[in-house]
Design a protein around this motif. Structure first.
Motif, PDB file in Angstrom:
ATOM      1  N   ASP A  77      19.784  58.755  51.459  1.00  0.00           N
ATOM      2  CA  ASP A  77      18.807  58.345  50.449  1.00  0.00           C
ATOM      3  C   ASP A  77      17.475  59.066  50.630  1.00  0.00           C
ATOM      4  O   ASP A  77      16.850  59.466  49.655  1.00  0.00           O
ATOM      5  CB  ASP A  77      18.553  56.830  50.526  1.00  0.00           C
ATOM      6  CG  ASP A  77      19.790  56.009  50.231  1.00  0.00           C
ATOM      7  OD1 ASP A  77      20.565  56.404  49.355  1.00  0.00           O
ATOM      8  OD2 ASP A  77      19.972  54.963  50.891  1.00  0.00           O
ATOM      9  N   ILE A  78      17.056  59.234  51.874  1.00  0.00           N
ATOM     10  CA  ILE A  78      15.705  59.764  52.102  1.00  0.00           C
ATOM     11  C   ILE A  78      15.670  61.276  52.286  1.00  0.00           C
ATOM     12  O   ILE A  78      14.631  61.893  52.079  1.00  0.00           O
ATOM     13  CB  ILE A  78      15.035  59.086  53.313  1.00  0.00           C
ATOM     14  CG1 ILE A  78      15.757  59.417  54.615  1.00  0.00           C
ATOM     15  CG2 ILE A  78      14.962  57.576  53.112  1.00  0.00           C
ATOM     16  CD1 ILE A  78      15.022  58.930  55.867  1.00  0.00           C
ATOM     17  N   ALA A  79      16.794  61.902  52.644  1.00  0.00           N
ATOM     18  CA  ALA A  79      16.802  63.359  52.847  1.00  0.00           C
ATOM     19  C   ALA A  79      18.240  63.872  52.834  1.00  0.00           C
ATOM     20  O   ALA A  79      18.786  64.233  53.885  1.00  0.00           O
ATOM     21  CB  ALA A  79      16.120  63.731  54.154  1.00  0.00           C
ATOM     22  N   PRO A  80      18.884  63.919  51.671  1.00  0.00           N
ATOM     23  CA  PRO A  80      20.290  64.345  51.631  1.00  0.00           C
ATOM     24  C   PRO A  80      20.528  65.754  52.165  1.00  0.00           C
ATOM     25  O   PRO A  80      21.569  66.010  52.766  1.00  0.00           O
ATOM     26  CB  PRO A  80      20.658  64.242  50.138  1.00  0.00           C
ATOM     27  CG  PRO A  80      19.351  64.203  49.418  1.00  0.00           C
ATOM     28  CD  PRO A  80      18.383  63.550  50.344  1.00  0.00           C
ATOM     29  N   SER A  81      19.577  66.654  51.978  1.00  0.00           N
ATOM     30  CA  SER A  81      19.762  68.024  52.458  1.00  0.00           C
ATOM     31  C   SER A  81      19.805  68.109  53.975  1.00  0.00           C
ATOM     32  O   SER A  81      20.369  69.036  54.541  1.00  0.00           O
ATOM     33  CB  SER A  81      18.641  68.934  51.942  1.00  0.00           C
ATOM     34  OG  SER A  81      18.739  69.106  50.547  1.00  0.00           O
ATOM     35  N   TYR A  82      19.173  67.152  54.638  1.00  0.00           N
ATOM     36  CA  TYR A  82      19.104  67.160  56.103  1.00  0.00           C
ATOM     37  C   TYR A  82      19.787  65.930  56.703  1.00  0.00           C
ATOM     38  O   TYR A  82      19.475  65.520  57.819  1.00  0.00           O
ATOM     39  CB  TYR A  82      17.635  67.211  56.551  1.00  0.00           C
ATOM     40  CG  TYR A  82      16.855  68.321  55.891  1.00  0.00           C
ATOM     41  CD1 TYR A  82      17.106  69.654  56.217  1.00  0.00           C
ATOM     42  CD2 TYR A  82      15.898  68.058  54.918  1.00  0.00           C
ATOM     43  CE1 TYR A  82      16.414  70.685  55.605  1.00  0.00           C
ATOM     44  CE2 TYR A  82      15.198  69.077  54.295  1.00  0.00           C
ATOM     45  CZ  TYR A  82      15.459  70.394  54.642  1.00  0.00           C
ATOM     46  OH  TYR A  82      14.780  71.413  54.029  1.00  0.00           O
ATOM     47  N   ALA A  83      20.729  65.365  55.938  1.00  0.00           N
ATOM     48  CA  ALA A  83      21.370  64.120  56.374  1.00  0.00           C
ATOM     49  C   ALA A  83      22.078  64.279  57.710  1.00  0.00           C
ATOM     50  O   ALA A  83      22.056  63.370  58.553  1.00  0.00           O
ATOM     51  CB  ALA A  83      22.368  63.644  55.310  1.00  0.00           C
ATOM     52  N   GLY A  84      22.715  65.424  57.930  1.00  0.00           N
ATOM     53  CA  GLY A  84      23.411  65.639  59.193  1.00  0.00           C
ATOM     54  C   GLY A  84      22.457  65.677  60.371  1.00  0.00           C
ATOM     55  O   GLY A  84      22.738  65.102  61.431  1.00  0.00           O
TER      56      GLY A  84
END
Length: 468
Positions: free
Chosen positions: A389-396
Motif C-alpha cells: 500500500d505504501i510503496a509497491p515499487s519497493y515492497a520487496g
C-alpha cells in the motif's frame, strides 16, 4: 462505420481495463503456485519442532518399532532452544539482500532457488544430527539463508502482479500456504515419526520441495508482460491498474526516505510484535503439548496443527472481507489495515494468556490456543500486506527490512522461552504467554497510531491511493 469504430474501441478498451475474470487467470494461478511454495517453506521450517520430540531420549511417549532404529540425542533444554532458533540466524541475513536482489535480478529465480536450497539442506538434516548438535545448528541456519529470500522475492513479484483492489485476496491466498504447511506438517510429521522414524520427516518434505521447484521453473514468470500465456485482457487490467503506483525512477532506491519513514516503522513494530507470539508457538507448541498437556507424539502433531488451521481459514476470509470493504469504498485502506491488525493482534494476546489458566482442562487449553492463532490470521489483511500500500515499487525491500526485525523473535524467542521454562511448570509457561501477549498489544497500538494506507511520496513521483 468509422464513427462507430471510433466510439466502440475506447468503450471496449475501457471494459478490458476495468477488470479481468479471476477464474483460470494467470494472477490467481500465480497465487496458487506461490501458496504451494509457502506450504513447502513452512513445512520445512516446522517439521523439526515435532521431530525434536522424537529425537530426544528423554521423551515420555513410547517409540514405535520403526522409529527405534533412528538416533536419539542427549540435548538439554538450552541446546534444544539453540537448535530450534538456529534457522532464524540464517533467515535474518538474507531479508534485505533478498528484497534488493529480487528487484535487480528477478524475483522468480530468487524465490525458486531459495526454496530449492532449503529443500536440499533439509535432506541433509538427519546426517547433520548424527554428526552433532553443532552440525545441525549450521544446517538449520543454512536452511534459513535459503528461506530468507522467499518473502521479499514474492512481495516484489506481487508488486507487478497484484491489482491494488485485489491485493488482500491474492496475498492471503498466496500466504495461506504458510499456514497450510504448518497444518499439514505438524500432524503428518508426528505420524511419520511414529510409523517410519523421524529421519523420514526430512526426506519426504525435502522431496516435496524439489517437486515444487520444477513446477515453479516452468510455469511462473516475473511480470504480466513477460508471461507468454496471459490473456491480453488480464495483462492490460493488471498493468494499467498499477501504472500510477509504480516508481518512475527505475534503479533508484530512496534509502534515506525508506529508513526514516514512520509508516514503515509502524509495520516494523507490528511485524516484530506479532511474530514474537507466532514463533513462540510455532517452535515450542509441540513441546508444550508434550510436557504440559501430556499428549503423545501422534496426538501432539495433530493438536499442534489446529491453531494454524484456524489461522489459515481466517486469513482467507479476512482477505475477502478486506477487499470487499475497500472495493465498495465503505472504508479507507488505512482503516481496514488498522482494524484488521488490532483484531489480529489483541485478540490472540487475550486467548493466549487465557490458555495458561485452563489448569487440567486440556480441551479448553487447545481451544483457546486455536482461537488465539485463528484471530491472528486476521492480521494477514492488516499490517502484513501494508508494504504494497505504501510503496509497491519497493515492497520487496520493505518486506526485507520489516522481516529482518520480525525474525529476531524467532532467534531469541525459543531460547528465552526454554530458559524460562527450565522446570516445565504451568506457572513458567504462563509467564512466557504473558510476555508474548504484552508485546503483541504494544505492537497493535503502535501500528494503530502511526500506520498509513497511501503510497508514500518518496515511493512514486505521482501518488495515487485508495483512501487514507
Amino acid at each position: 462505420m468509422i464513427y462507430w469504430k471510433l466510439f466502440t474501441r475506447p468503450f471496449i478498451r475501457f471494459l478490458l481495463l476495468r477488470s479481468a475474470p479471476a477464474c483460470c487467470s494467470s494472477r490467481y494461478g500465480l497465487a496458487l503456485l506461490s501458496s504451494y511454495g509457502f506450504f513447502v517453506v513452512y513445512s520445512l521450517r516446522v517439521n523439526l519442532s515435532v521431530a525434536m520430540v522424537d529425537m530426544l531420549n528423554n521423551t515420555h511417549q513410547s517409540r514405535s518399532d520403526h522409529s527405534g532404529s533412528a538416533g536419539v540425542y542427549n540435548w538439554d533444554s538450552a541446546t534444544q532452544g539453540w537448535i530450534l532458533g538456529s534457522f532464524f540466524y540464517g533467515y535474518i541475513l538474507t531479508q534485505i539482500p533478498g528484497g534488493y536482489l529480487a528487484g535487480r535480478c528477478g524475483a522468480k529465480w530468487l524465490m525458486g532457488f531459495g526454496v530449492l536450497g532449503t529443500a536440499l539442506f533439509t535432506l541433509l538434516t538427519p546426517l547433520a544430527a548424527d554428526l552433532g548438535a553443532s552440525y545441525l545448528i549450521v544446517v538449520r541456519a543454512l536452511e534459513g539463508v535459503g528461506e530468507g529470500v522467499t518473502f521479499p522475492a514474492m512481495y516484489t513479484m506481487w508488486a507487478s502482479w497484484a491489482p491494488p483492489l485485489e491485493r488482500s485476496r491474492l496475498l492471503t491466498i498466496s500466504y495461506i500456504g504458510a499456514q497450510l504447511g504448518t497444518v499439514v506438517a505438524l500432524p503428518l510429521s508426528g505420524e511419520i515419526c511414529f510409523y517410519m522414524g523421524w529421519p523420514y520427516v526430512f526426506y519426504l518434505f525435502g522431496a516435496v520441495g524439489v517437486v515444487w521447484f520444477v513446477l515453479w521453473a516452468f510455469l511462473v514468470f516475473d511480470s504480466p508482460n513477460s508471461h507468454p500465456r496471459i490473456s491480453e485482457q488480464e495483462r492490460l487490467y493488471i498493468t494499467n491498474s498499477l501504472k500510477n503506483e509504480l516508481s518512475t525512477s527505475a534503479g533508484h532506491i530512496p534509502w534515506r526516505a525508506i529508513v526514516t519513514s514512520m509508516p514503515l516503522m509502524a509495520i516494523v513494530v507490528a511485524h516484530f510484535s506479532y511474530n514474537w507470539t507466532f514463533y513462540t508457538l510455532l517452535t515450542l507448541l509441540p513441546t508444550y503439548m508434550n510436557d504440559i498437556l501430556g499428549f503423545s507424539i501422534q496426538q501432539n502433531g495433530f493438536l499442534s496443527a489446529l491453531p494454524y488451521l484456524g489461522c489459515a481459514l481466517m486469513a482467507v476470509l479476512s482477505g475477502q472481507v478486506a477487499d470487499y470493504l475497500r472495493e465498495t469504498r465503505l472504508y479507507s485502506t488505512v482503516f481496514v489495515r488498522k482494524s484488521f491488525s488490532l483484531i489480529g493482534m489483541i485478540g490472540p494476546a487475550v486467548f493466549l494468556v487465557a490458555a495458561g489458566y485452563t489448569g487440567c482442562n486440556y480441551s479448553l487449553a487447545v481451544t483457546f490456543l486455536t482461537i488465539s492463532s485463528a484471530l491472528g490470521g486476521v492480521s494477514a489483511s492488516g499490517f502484513n500486506i501494508n508494504h504494497l500500500d505504501i510503496a509497491p515499487s519497493y515492497a520487496g525491500i520493505l518486506l526485507g527490512i520489516t522481516n529482518t526485525f520480525a525474525t529476531i523473535p524467532g532467534m531469541v524467542g525459543p531460547v528465552i522461552a526454554r530458559a524460562l521454562t527450565h522446570n516445565n511448570t504451568i506457572e513458567e509457561w504462563q509467564f512466557v504467554f504473558y510476555i508474548a501477549a504484552a508485546i503483541n498489544v504494544f505492537g497493535a497500538l503502535f501500528y494503530a497510531v502511526f500506520g498509513r494506507g497511501t503510497v508514500q511520496p518518496w515511493a512514486v513521483r505521482t501518488t495515487y491511493s485508495h483512501g487514507d
